[in-house]
Scaffold this active site. Sequence first.
Site, PDB file in Angstrom:
ATOM      1  N   GLY A   1     123.722  40.246  12.591  1.00 25.03           N
ATOM      2  CA  GLY A   1     123.753  39.214  13.641  1.00 25.03           C
ATOM      3  C   GLY A   1     123.946  39.885  14.998  1.00 25.03           C
TER       4      GLY A   1
ATOM      5  N   THR B   1     122.005  40.267  17.455  1.00 26.23           N
ATOM      6  CA  THR B   1     121.437  39.655  18.659  1.00 26.23           C
ATOM      7  C   THR B   1     122.099  38.303  18.940  1.00 26.23           C
ATOM      8  OG1 THR B   1     119.700  38.731  17.275  1.00 26.23           O
ATOM      9  CG2 THR B   1     119.158  40.747  18.474  1.00 26.23           C
TER      10      THR B   1
ATOM     11  N   ASP C   1     125.144  35.270  19.512  1.00 28.38           N
ATOM     12  CA  ASP C   1     126.098  34.911  20.550  1.00 28.38           C
ATOM     13  C   ASP C   1     127.440  35.648  20.420  1.00 28.38           C
ATOM     14  OD1 ASP C   1     126.513  32.920  22.638  1.00 28.38           O
ATOM     15  OD2 ASP C   1     128.109  32.205  21.301  1.00 28.38           O
TER      16      ASP C   1
ATOM     17  N   ASP D   1     115.317  42.220   8.377  1.00 31.21           N
ATOM     18  CA  ASP D   1     115.576  40.855   7.948  1.00 31.21           C
ATOM     19  C   ASP D   1     116.504  40.942   6.739  1.00 31.21           C
ATOM     20  OD1 ASP D   1     115.634  38.357   6.892  1.00 31.21           O
ATOM     21  OD2 ASP D   1     113.496  37.955   7.195  1.00 31.21           O
TER      22      ASP D   1
ATOM     23  N   ASP E   1     140.369  34.926  11.631  1.00 30.46           N
ATOM     24  CA  ASP E   1     140.777  33.690  12.292  1.00 30.46           C
ATOM     25  C   ASP E   1     141.195  34.163  13.673  1.00 30.46           C
ATOM     26  OD1 ASP E   1     142.398  31.652  13.442  1.00 30.46           O
ATOM     27  OD2 ASP E   1     142.462  30.721  11.462  1.00 30.46           O
ATOM     28  N   HIS E   2     140.315  33.987  14.662  1.00 29.88           N
ATOM     29  CA  HIS E   2     140.552  34.688  15.924  1.00 29.88           C
ATOM     30  C   HIS E   2     141.846  34.258  16.613  1.00 29.88           C
ATOM     31  CE1 HIS E   2     138.693  31.161  17.874  1.00 29.88           C
ATOM     32  NE2 HIS E   2     139.350  31.539  18.939  1.00 29.88           N
TER      33      HIS E   2
ATOM     34  N   LYS F   1     145.421  36.302  19.051  1.00 29.71           N
ATOM     35  CA  LYS F   1     145.904  35.932  20.395  1.00 29.71           C
ATOM     36  C   LYS F   1     147.351  36.380  20.575  1.00 29.71           C
ATOM     37  CE  LYS F   1     142.866  31.940  20.808  1.00 29.71           C
ATOM     38  NZ  LYS F   1     142.136  31.658  22.027  1.00 29.71           N
TER      39      LYS F   1
ATOM     40  N   ASP G   1     136.703  22.700  11.509  1.00 33.48           N
ATOM     41  CA  ASP G   1     136.536  23.657  12.600  1.00 33.48           C
ATOM     42  C   ASP G   1     137.885  24.177  13.113  1.00 33.48           C
ATOM     43  OD1 ASP G   1     134.755  24.973  14.444  1.00 33.48           O
ATOM     44  OD2 ASP G   1     135.547  23.662  16.001  1.00 33.48           O
TER      45      ASP G   1
ATOM     46  N   HIS H   1     142.602  27.477  12.210  1.00 34.24           N
ATOM     47  CA  HIS H   1     143.549  27.866  13.252  1.00 34.24           C
ATOM     48  C   HIS H   1     144.893  27.141  13.143  1.00 34.24           C
ATOM     49  CE1 HIS H   1     139.969  29.649  14.647  1.00 34.24           C
ATOM     50  NE2 HIS H   1     139.503  28.634  15.344  1.00 34.24           N
TER      51      HIS H   1
END
Length: 501
Positions: free
Chosen positions: A22, A24, A26, A98, A191-192, A196, A249, A254
């Site tokens: 992945g 390329t 976001d 691919d 889990d970003h 933090k 989500d 989170h």
Amino acid sequence: MMKNKNLIGGDKDLSAVLVIFGGTGDLTHRKLMPALYNMLLDGLVPENFQVVSIGRRDKTEEEYRNEIRISMEKYSRNKVDEKIWARLNDMIRYYRFDFRELDKYNELKEYLDGIDDNAGTLGNRIYYLAVAPEYFETIVVGLHRADMAKSKSSWRRLVIEKPFGKDLTTARELNQKLLEVFDEKDIYRIDHYLGKEMIQNIMVLRFSNSIFESIWNNKFIDNVQISLTEKLGVGTRGGYYEHSGAMRDMIQSHIMQILSLVAMEPPVNLKTDSIRSEKLKVIEAIEDINQEFLKNNVVFGQYGNGIIDDVPVVGYREEDNIPENSKTETFVALKLHINNFRWAGTPFYIRTGKRLGRYGAEIVIQFKDLPNILYFKDRNQEPNILVIRIQPNVGVFFQFNTKDFSTHHDIVTTKMDTSYVSPTQGNTPEAYERLIYDILRGDSTLFSRWDEVEAAWNVADKIIRYREQCKIELPNYAAGSMGPERAFELMAKDGRRWWNI
Ligand code: BG6
């Protein structure tokens, strides 16, 4: 910011190739590459380190590097320094492939082995799956078939972004597939939020301050509130979000992680598994949330059109890739009980939503009131409140009562705030810097262990099933508000309110 300058530069054991599936996408542009750049700046990238970005599109290495350079200008928290960029530029390779073509993994293997020979990366690999979840299994199978997943002489680690499954059953199936190929200790489930600063600070605050730890329980704490509120809508992610909703989500991942850090018992030591085991017990202790309980204790919402920061915005159903009769929730407010000796009787209120009037992530600890005598005989008392501010401000806020200097006996509420505005807001790159650094070092403390994910799904599934059955008129809150009226009633019927600090 991490200050361990030159901490690992030159350490041979950390030499590695980071293979991004992945490349390329976001995530790579906005988070991973800027994180690597800032890690380089802080001396946190080993001397022998290479990044192989895998993409389907036909482009030269130079074109790819130029695109990354443009993203760097946009998303790096530090200004781009030519010398540092030149080093990152040299490390980046673009490999057109691919990843659905399982018979081509052998070629990838040869390519990566060639890099090891030239760049001294010792065969160590981080396979970072920054792709849509439906491809996780395919890639893992491809790696396995080409004998790339394990090696006797080097380490191989697998990193996966959420969502990890879409319910307990699919999460179990996925996990089973991963475990057929990788060992649990080599799987890093991101889990970003755990990367933090203030989330990592929860344990430090609790377990390094006698003043907090001694009163961190149901005898002194009236309630705990966890609010993750966003002004952003679904943007370009409608296709994903429509099948996810706020429950999958934000809450399953989170919020369950934050809840477990706030409520866990002190671990016996700071080793990864000791911490994770205590976190798991919290989720397992969540009171059985049956339908009857949920009827009174959960509120779902979906945003209609409205105004955010003086700009009119469309409702969820008018966003791209969203059906006009969508039932997906973009807001959840929820009351939970943790049934153990420390917390029985102290409610935990949770609130998260998109397109709300306020952006922030906070944990509010509201302490119990004193008896209404002495100073509080004739007046209402403001409670003591401790707020762990995750974003946009980062730090701690504390509210307490003192005498008003200018009068004989009036009491004023004093607010002590050690928080400051973080230089980077939102889905902070620092989180990724910290997480990539930990993956390199093989420290999985800030990643979710399988049984934590499983327990969180167990809770989330029940709430999602309830939502699927209940009939709610949607949309039920205007963009720019703080969610549906019922979310306020959820608090008011308990004689409480949401704190907005
Ligand atoms: C992601 C969710 O995990 O977290 C997004 O998929 C959400 O929908 C984001 O916007 C919030 O993260 P942050 O770091 O911006 O608070």
